[in-house]
Design a protein around this motif. Sequence first.
Motif, PDB file in Angstrom:
ATOM      1  N   ALA A  10     -25.842 -39.811   9.946  1.00  0.00           N
ATOM      2  CA  ALA A  10     -25.032 -38.671  10.353  1.00  0.00           C
ATOM      3  C   ALA A  10     -23.694 -38.663   9.612  1.00  0.00           C
ATOM      4  O   ALA A  10     -23.215 -37.621   9.162  1.00  0.00           O
ATOM      5  N   GLN A  11     -23.110 -39.841   9.480  1.00  0.00           N
ATOM      6  CA  GLN A  11     -21.788 -39.885   8.849  1.00  0.00           C
ATOM      7  C   GLN A  11     -21.839 -39.825   7.332  1.00  0.00           C
ATOM      8  O   GLN A  11     -20.857 -39.493   6.679  1.00  0.00           O
ATOM      9  N   TYR A  47     -21.261 -36.288   2.791  1.00  0.00           N
ATOM     10  CA  TYR A  47     -20.986 -36.715   1.412  1.00  0.00           C
ATOM     11  C   TYR A  47     -22.143 -36.426   0.468  1.00  0.00           C
ATOM     12  O   TYR A  47     -22.123 -36.846  -0.682  1.00  0.00           O
ATOM     13  N   GLN A  48     -23.172 -35.733   0.965  1.00  0.00           N
ATOM     14  CA  GLN A  48     -24.375 -35.544   0.153  1.00  0.00           C
ATOM     15  C   GLN A  48     -24.178 -34.709  -1.095  1.00  0.00           C
ATOM     16  O   GLN A  48     -24.946 -34.797  -2.022  1.00  0.00           O
ATOM     17  N   CYS A  49     -23.153 -33.855  -1.071  1.00  0.00           N
ATOM     18  CA  CYS A  49     -22.942 -33.013  -2.249  1.00  0.00           C
ATOM     19  C   CYS A  49     -21.442 -32.840  -2.467  1.00  0.00           C
ATOM     20  O   CYS A  49     -20.641 -33.182  -1.610  1.00  0.00           O
ATOM     21  N   ASP A  50     -21.090 -32.310  -3.637  1.00  0.00           N
ATOM     22  CA  ASP A  50     -19.691 -31.926  -3.849  1.00  0.00           C
ATOM     23  C   ASP A  50     -19.596 -30.406  -3.746  1.00  0.00           C
ATOM     24  O   ASP A  50     -20.303 -29.809  -2.929  1.00  0.00           O
ATOM     25  N   GLY A  51     -18.785 -29.771  -4.581  1.00  0.00           N
ATOM     26  CA  GLY A  51     -18.603 -28.316  -4.500  1.00  0.00           C
ATOM     27  C   GLY A  51     -19.847 -27.521  -4.870  1.00  0.00           C
ATOM     28  O   GLY A  51     -19.934 -26.335  -4.582  1.00  0.00           O
ATOM     29  N   ILE A  52     -20.799 -28.172  -5.541  1.00  0.00           N
ATOM     30  CA  ILE A  52     -22.071 -27.498  -5.827  1.00  0.00           C
ATOM     31  C   ILE A  52     -23.074 -27.924  -4.775  1.00  0.00           C
ATOM     32  O   ILE A  52     -23.623 -29.023  -4.838  1.00  0.00           O
ATOM     33  N   THR A  53     -23.305 -27.047  -3.819  1.00  0.00           N
ATOM     34  CA  THR A  53     -24.155 -27.449  -2.702  1.00  0.00           C
ATOM     35  C   THR A  53     -25.635 -27.406  -3.055  1.00  0.00           C
ATOM     36  O   THR A  53     -26.467 -27.901  -2.310  1.00  0.00           O
ATOM     37  N   ALA A  54     -25.939 -26.838  -4.212  1.00  0.00           N
ATOM     38  CA  ALA A  54     -27.349 -26.757  -4.599  1.00  0.00           C
ATOM     39  C   ALA A  54     -27.925 -28.130  -4.931  1.00  0.00           C
ATOM     40  O   ALA A  54     -29.130 -28.325  -4.875  1.00  0.00           O
ATOM     41  N   VAL A  73     -18.163 -45.993   0.725  1.00  0.00           N
ATOM     42  CA  VAL A  73     -17.125 -47.017   0.894  1.00  0.00           C
ATOM     43  C   VAL A  73     -15.765 -46.380   0.684  1.00  0.00           C
ATOM     44  O   VAL A  73     -15.569 -45.620  -0.272  1.00  0.00           O
ATOM     45  N   LEU A  74     -14.836 -46.685   1.588  1.00  0.00           N
ATOM     46  CA  LEU A  74     -13.493 -46.119   1.480  1.00  0.00           C
ATOM     47  C   LEU A  74     -12.470 -47.237   1.365  1.00  0.00           C
ATOM     48  O   LEU A  74     -11.940 -47.712   2.374  1.00  0.00           O
ATOM     49  N   PRO A  75     -12.168 -47.668   0.150  1.00  0.00           N
ATOM     50  CA  PRO A  75     -11.207 -48.760  -0.017  1.00  0.00           C
ATOM     51  C   PRO A  75      -9.797 -48.317   0.371  1.00  0.00           C
ATOM     52  O   PRO A  75      -9.461 -47.139   0.259  1.00  0.00           O
ATOM     53  N   GLY A  76      -8.991 -49.281   0.806  1.00  0.00           N
ATOM     54  CA  GLY A  76      -7.637 -48.959   1.265  1.00  0.00           C
ATOM     55  C   GLY A  76      -6.561 -49.389   0.288  1.00  0.00           C
ATOM     56  O   GLY A  76      -5.378 -49.202   0.554  1.00  0.00           O
ATOM     57  N   SER A  77      -6.945 -49.995  -0.816  1.00  0.00           N
ATOM     58  CA  SER A  77      -5.949 -50.404  -1.807  1.00  0.00           C
ATOM     59  C   SER A  77      -6.621 -50.536  -3.163  1.00  0.00           C
ATOM     60  O   SER A  77      -7.851 -50.610  -3.248  1.00  0.00           O
ATOM     61  N   ALA A  78      -5.789 -50.604  -4.194  1.00  0.00           N
ATOM     62  CA  ALA A  78      -6.331 -50.780  -5.546  1.00  0.00           C
ATOM     63  C   ALA A  78      -7.057 -52.118  -5.640  1.00  0.00           C
ATOM     64  O   ALA A  78      -8.086 -52.234  -6.307  1.00  0.00           O
ATOM     65  N   ALA A  79      -6.526 -53.109  -4.943  1.00  0.00           N
ATOM     66  CA  ALA A  79      -7.168 -54.426  -4.974  1.00  0.00           C
ATOM     67  C   ALA A  79      -8.567 -54.339  -4.362  1.00  0.00           C
ATOM     68  O   ALA A  79      -9.505 -54.979  -4.852  1.00  0.00           O
ATOM     69  N   GLU A  80      -8.698 -53.555  -3.304  1.00  0.00           N
ATOM     70  CA  GLU A  80     -10.026 -53.383  -2.709  1.00  0.00           C
ATOM     71  C   GLU A  80     -10.969 -52.632  -3.651  1.00  0.00           C
ATOM     72  O   GLU A  80     -12.158 -52.933  -3.707  1.00  0.00           O
TER      73      GLU A  80
END
Lengths: 402, 497
Positions: free
Chosen positions: B35-36, B40-47, B56-63
């Motif tokens: 569900a979550q 994220y399955q597509c960008d501005g082109i929904t086709a 993955v959502l890193p919180g720093s450049a080191a991550e």
Amino acid sequence: MTDIQTTASMRPATTQDVADILMDAASKGEPLVVRGNGTRAGLGNPVAALRVLELGGLDQIDFYDPDDLVIRAGVGATLDNIEQVLAQKGQYLPFEPPRYAGLYGTDGARCTLGGAVSTALSGPRRILTGAVRDFVLGVEGVNGQGDVFKAGGRTMKNVTGYDISKLVTGANGTLAALTTLTIKVLPAPRAEVTLVLPAATLEEDVALFARIRALPLGVGGLARRVSPTGACEVLVRVEGTVPGVAGNQQVLGGLLATRGSMEVLEQQASQALWAGVRELDCLNARPDDLVWRVNLPATTMPAFVAQARKAGCINRFFVDWAGGVVFSTMRGVQPEVDTLRYRKMAEQAGARATLLRAPDAVRAQFGAFPPVSAGVAALAARTRTAFDPAGILNPGRMTVQA
Amino acid sequence: MQMPEPSQAIISQRDALAQGLRQIVGKDWVISDDAQRRPYQCDGITAYMAMPLLVVLPGSAAEVQAVLRFCNDRGVKIVPRGSGTSLSGGALPLEDGVLLVTSRLCNVLAVDERNRVARVQPGVPNIKISEAVSHLGLCYMPDPSSQLISTIGGNVAENAGGVHCLKYGVTANHILGMQAVLMTGEMLELGGAYLGAAEGELDLMGVLTGSEGLLAVVTEIAVRLEPVPEVARVISMSFASVEEACACVGAIIGVGVIPAGLEFMDRKVLDAVSVLIKEKFDDRTAALLLCELDGTAVEVDALVGVVSDVARGQGAIELKVSTTEEERQRIWSSRKLAFSAIGKLCPDYYCTDGTIPRNKLPEVLNKMADMSKKYGLDYANCFHAGDGNLHPIIMYDASKPGDLEKAEEFGADVLIACVDAGGVLSGEHGIGVEKRDLMTHQFTEIDLQQQQMVKCAFDPKDLLNPGKMFPTLCRCAEFGRMHVHNGNLRFADIPRF
Ligand SMILES: Cc1cc2nc3c(=O)[nH]c(=O)nc-3n(C[C@H](O)[C@H](O)[C@H](O)COP(=O)(O)OP(=O)(O)OC[C@H]3O[C@@H](n4cnc5c(N)ncnc54)[C@H](O)[C@@H]3O)c2cc1C
Ligand SMILES: Cc1cc2nc3c(=O)[nH]c(=O)nc-3n(C[C@H](O)[C@H](O)[C@H](O)COP(=O)(O)OP(=O)(O)OC[C@H]3O[C@@H](n4cnc5c(N)ncnc54)[C@H](O)[C@@H]3O)c2cc1C
């Protein structure tokens, strides 16, 4: 005055000839000096190669489309020629390419477009209109395997593949022998004036530059120099439409009133003045002086200059790009010692010190260009290999072999 | 849209990979449930859609470094993503790849007023930079229409343009330095926070800009700030024919004026918009140009005079010049609403962004009319005329079988016509997956191989955003060995995807 004992020069007239020469050289692993007409051969490190590939013969103008702000020409077209052609339609090369003919003792009329792009030298107007890299739309060139490739295009917006045009700009002939360049041009401003006022301390002048630049007044030149009569002065170039310039001059007049007497140079006098600034004339470099360019944040410039002068690393200097670049001379008495000291000082100030002119031996030992981090150097080396696996194009021009 | 075959071996390690990545970024910042992941399955082109292996959502450049190193060691692909507004599928996920999203890296780190530079993290939405410096009378100039959402990192990756790039340039012209992480996790500092900081070595920053996330993940950017122009005024110019409007574009530039923006809208767009803004356009109007001029008040007044004269000389039937900021906004609202207005006319639309020499506008626009007949699909035109950047809006109905394919073919024909007119496939949206297979129309095999060799210098394992930009995968090992001269087709046997 530079590249080590070259014995033969090849001056092809077509891209195909260039490709043939490079394919042959690649098969033998023979290094070549790559240049336009060799007017700026003194920039960069000396190249150890016996033969010269001179591209000045590729000097055609393929097309010039003023309504589309674009010109395509062979790399050997001279800057003088291009600028004349553009001027007939009231347009210009916005990056104001310097020739540095005085500096290198060469003929400025022979400076080529290819040389301007390969050295990425930009003039005083950079603070307003941008650098060479901002105007190279497309390239054709021959890589170190003799393959002819093109990249980019002729439109000002283009995200079609990697921006190889930027990569070859300033590559000093180490990636490819460029053959054709497509350049974005702009209408030249209709009017320009330069306000000349007495300098104060470097700190005060840099603060003044920042105040001026914070206003959208079309200021395309902010320098500080010692004039031919020995006066230390600040130069402010205002450009735009005739009424626009008049209006902006008035606004600036108010801002600068506290500085005392102000001289106003109109159109032609202003152009002549900035041509001199562009060519570093006000350095009055003597033949045996080393000449440096240091890029740095304007706010750190005054302290850097003070320190370097105290240490004897700066003899004469002037400041351009609103304080963001210092051009200076260094006495050629103990160049080895002073070069290292000056580079070190620049590094500590977060600045980049380029040796624009020095004896071959000094550039060969210390490198004309300031060192980069090991990671950047390694990636740059891999990128060079991607174009020139045998390392035959201007080897060592930009990097000092360890 | 054919993508590289996903690796089942990697997909089967999903849980273990998720666990390893959680140790790097924290347990909340690896998304693995369906569900979550779905948004994220597509960008501005929904086709084009694909479920990412993990988000993955890193919180720093080191991550970011650690995530890349972790994936590199295990041969796991990475797709970088900012806000996912790409219109070329650049941020389209891979089923066997980790989607690395920069939205937590969203701080303006430092503003240096006197040197006019800001250092920002890649996930900062474009508009936030200008907001952070507006009290200083400064702004960040590039203004893609998506600026409320699209990130500066995404802008760098796509070398984004904007309405004002005719005068002020695109993203690449406003970047002084960046920090970037290679697929191996190695971090590089390129350029700095002043003019010329990147000079004296190859312009690696220049080639990273516009590289669509294929070369490195950008973790920090130093951008140039500019003073906000004192005044801006817009002239709305109506023409009885598309040809006259196009000719006027060249004439304005030919007379030596570089407008801040110069936009084109055809009658279909105007009709759609007039419903929304409740304003009628003159019946004779076939095309409208909006020309914005900025600078100081005196300068702008002078330019308004020059441009008005040019427009009249080119046969403009009606000129409206804004005299107040309110009027300016009102005139622009038609352009700003154009795409949503068209959206109300049809179930779906598809928009490409080929770019052509300005004087080829009439020729290519005429060809489009023929194509519309050929495919039986309606279209409208609303684009950045000043830079020759077309945005044909092709209308279709995704629920009708075959309609999407027809729209794609129509779009491809337009792009081919652009290249044939001396232009390029993309002015600002990038190649991504959308225009990937057309690259061979603009470039020779050698041209493309040279570009892929650059990719090999940055990412020899081809793990960073593979399947985008090039019609074949990079085969770095082969490139080193194989060499066929002078246009002999190489790799003729490599499968295209
Ligand atoms: C031996 C020597 C060489 C110099 N060479 C250069 C040079 O190559 N390039 C350059 O830009 N400056 C040169 N100067 C000028 C001096 O370096 C500048 O004053 C300096 O750039 C600013 O330093 P400061 O901030 O310490 O101000 P100060 O040195 O304290 O200067 C403050 C005041 O003195 C005036 N002043 C100082 N020197 C001069 C001068 N030469 N002519 C007219 N007025 C002057 C300034 O206009 C200002 O009003 C030189 C000075 C000396 C003594
Ligand atoms: C309504 C609308 C209007 C638009 N208007 C314009 C316009 O006027 N001008 C214009 O140029 N574009 C426009 N676009 C396109 C889009 O907004 C831009 O391409 C934008 O730059 C994408 O930013 P993003 O943060 O959404 O990136 P995403 O879509 O998330 O990613 C785009 C690409 O960048 C890569 N990427 C993202 N972040 C990084 C990073 N930190 N390091 C390396 N790679 C990265 C991704 O892998 C992908 O290839 C518009 C889009 C929409 C939907």
